[in-house]
Design an enzyme around this catalytic site. Sequence first.
Site, PDB file in Angstrom:
ATOM      1  N   ASP A 182      20.674  34.419  40.456  1.00  0.00           N
ATOM      2  CA  ASP A 182      20.690  35.767  41.023  1.00  0.00           C
ATOM      3  C   ASP A 182      19.926  35.877  42.342  1.00  0.00           C
ATOM      4  O   ASP A 182      20.049  36.883  43.042  1.00  0.00           O
ATOM      5  CB  ASP A 182      20.082  36.761  40.024  1.00  0.00           C
ATOM      6  CG  ASP A 182      20.810  36.766  38.699  1.00  0.00           C
ATOM      7  OD1 ASP A 182      22.042  36.946  38.720  1.00  0.00           O
ATOM      8  OD2 ASP A 182      20.167  36.576  37.649  1.00  0.00           O
ATOM      9  N   HIS A 191      14.236  31.670  34.059  1.00  0.00           N
ATOM     10  CA  HIS A 191      15.459  31.791  33.279  1.00  0.00           C
ATOM     11  C   HIS A 191      15.152  31.434  31.837  1.00  0.00           C
ATOM     12  O   HIS A 191      14.314  30.572  31.568  1.00  0.00           O
ATOM     13  CB  HIS A 191      16.548  30.853  33.839  1.00  0.00           C
ATOM     14  CG  HIS A 191      17.913  31.121  33.303  1.00  0.00           C
ATOM     15  ND1 HIS A 191      18.341  30.626  32.091  1.00  0.00           N
ATOM     16  CD2 HIS A 191      18.955  31.842  33.814  1.00  0.00           C
ATOM     17  CE1 HIS A 191      19.583  31.022  31.876  1.00  0.00           C
ATOM     18  NE2 HIS A 191      19.982  31.760  32.900  1.00  0.00           N
TER      19      HIS A 191
END
Length: 411
Positions: A363, A304
């Site tokens: 996700d 991320h």
Amino acid sequence: DSEFAELKIRGKIFKLPILKASIGEDVIDISRVSAEADCFTYDPGFMSTASCQSTITYIDGDKGILRHRGYDIKDLAEKSDFLEVAYLLIYGELPSGEQYNNFTKQVAHHSLVNERLHYLFQTFCSSSHPMAIMLAAVGSLSAFYPDLLNFKEADYELTAIRMIAKIPTIAAMSYKYSIGQPFIYPDNSLDFTENFLHMMFATPCTKYKVNPIIKNALNKIFILHADHEQNASTSTVRIAGSSGANPFACISTGIASLWGPAHGGANEVVINMLKEIGSSEYIPKYIAKAKDKNDPFRLMGFGHRIYKNYDPRAAVLKETCKEVLKELGQLDNNPLLQIAIELEAIALKDEYFIERKLYPNVDFYSGIIYKAMGIPSQMFTVLFAIARTVGWMAQWKEMHEDPEQKISRPR
């Protein structure tokens, strides 16, 4: 006492104020560099640039911390419902019982959309992606609220409530149209999450009975996706809003930005990757492909931009995923979950991923939950938009209440 950083350019020293953060890193004010030093700063992707002052969301990526208005995301996911968090983001405090009841009644009251919007849906071909339909439908709301083309401060809260209320209705309509089923009207006897599931899965001839485990899981997913600082879509909403554009137009720009596979579309890509891997026995092969600089394969759902630790949202979703699959009798026989769990275990022990601080992100598990719920992959980003609308509206409102707000104009 004020602190300053010194910037030396061509032998001349410039003093730059250091702005103290209430929490987290301090910020160097470079707003006068271009005027005084005849230079601009260069920061592709705004990697080191704060674009605004905000009190809504705080992230410590190194420690894996996410807080909304001071409340830890894990506590909110476990103890609150989505509209409580929506109230928190917009107003700055969790609601009292009376405030919560009034807020939920207002949201329910505004959940219907104008009947003329049905004609807009009919202009799309049957194969249209639900995000394309939703993008157009949200933007078209500007036509139904012409008074908001020149909005005033008094409109901020009502506009936020209208948007939060109508987005799930439009989202469900987008899905129904894409599969050729009649639209289902909102049912104000249901709560926010139940109502969305009802509009998604009921038909005129069949009622949909909401499973409480499914409802609670979707409630958590909405909370976990509600806001996330100045990400791509939120920044897009703020930039559009800085020009004075009406709020429906601003939210439609956020939806457009969210649609990108590097942003809101990532969980759909994760599902496709897990399907491509196909079996746990092939995980080492794909781990090797991910490490190979000459191989275009990327391990999706890991890493991320902000988090250099385990994404706290992913930790909640991993457990939520197990709860949902257990309820549906799929815990031990869902191939995507088995691949995901083994892939995570192998990657977290691999020096390549450890050195690069690549951990599962939000996700990684959300798509598996959606698939188990019966939500098709083309709706994943639509559900993300339902949740993130709350954050967008809170950020939009905060921007317009900021006396230092200026039109955004990068150089």
